[in-house]
Design an enzyme around this catalytic site. Structure first.
Site, PDB file in Angstrom:
ATOM      1  N   CYS A 247       0.842  -1.198   0.000  1.00 27.30           N
ATOM      2  CA  CYS A 247       0.000   0.000   0.000  1.00 27.30           C
ATOM      3  C   CYS A 247       0.882   1.255   0.000  1.00 27.30           C
ATOM      4  O   CYS A 247       1.515   1.567   1.002  1.00 27.30           O
ATOM      5  CB  CYS A 247      -0.888  -0.024   1.239  1.00 27.30           C
ATOM      6  SG  CYS A 247      -1.723   1.523   1.613  1.00 27.30           S
TER       7      CYS A 247
ATOM      8  N   CYS B 238       0.255   3.658   2.849  1.00 24.95           N
ATOM      9  CA  CYS B 238       0.802   3.209   4.138  1.00 24.95           C
ATOM     10  C   CYS B 238       2.287   3.546   4.229  1.00 24.95           C
ATOM     11  O   CYS B 238       2.756   3.997   5.282  1.00 24.95           O
ATOM     12  CB  CYS B 238       0.605   1.705   4.306  1.00 24.95           C
ATOM     13  SG  CYS B 238      -1.126   1.185   4.421  1.00 24.95           S
TER      14      CYS B 238
END
Length: 134
Positions: free
Chosen positions: A48, A51
């Site tokens: 991600c 993230c």
């Protein structure tokens, strides 16, 4: 100050939350849950990109806070696991996650503030979550 980092996943989060709640030393500390994507085994980095961008900003912001903070890093799983509409944290009425990363202030029973995936990397949005609970 100090950020106490505790790792969890969908199968361990409940026990981590219970342990945190039952420990007397945690009652005066601010607690957060940071919902994240797992690291890819081949790269060692999260699948991600949000993230990857948000996690260091969140850590830095929390470490600059003058009081000790608990941070549960709740790893949602690999991409196919997270994309499942029945993922436990998507359907849990306490969390109702729609994206990762999501940062929530946790009071031991419920969410008292949150930043969604598109907000979690902004220090000026993280700071209000550290304000005393009302």
């Amino acid at each position: 100050m100090t950020v106490k980092k505790i790792d969890a996943n969908p199968s361990t989060l409940e026990s981590v939350l219970q342990e945190l709640k039952s420990d007397e030393t945690n009652r005066s500390k601010i607690s957060f849950i940071l919902f994240l994507a797992d690291d890819e085994p081949t790269t060692g980095r999260s699948w991600c990109p949000d993230c990857v961008r948000a996690e260091p900003v969140i850590f830095k912001t929390l470490e600059e806070f003058p009081e000790e903070v608990n941070l549960i890093r709740a790893y949602a799983g690999d991409r196919p696991t997270w994309r499942t509409p029945a993922h436990p944290w998507r359907v849990d009425p306490r969390f109702k996650l729609t994206g990762v990363p999501t940062l929530v202030r946790w009071d031991g029973e419920s969410v008292k503030g949150r930043l969604e995936d598109h907000q979690a990397h902004v220090p000026n949005l993280i700071m209000p979550l550290l304000a005393p609970a009302t």
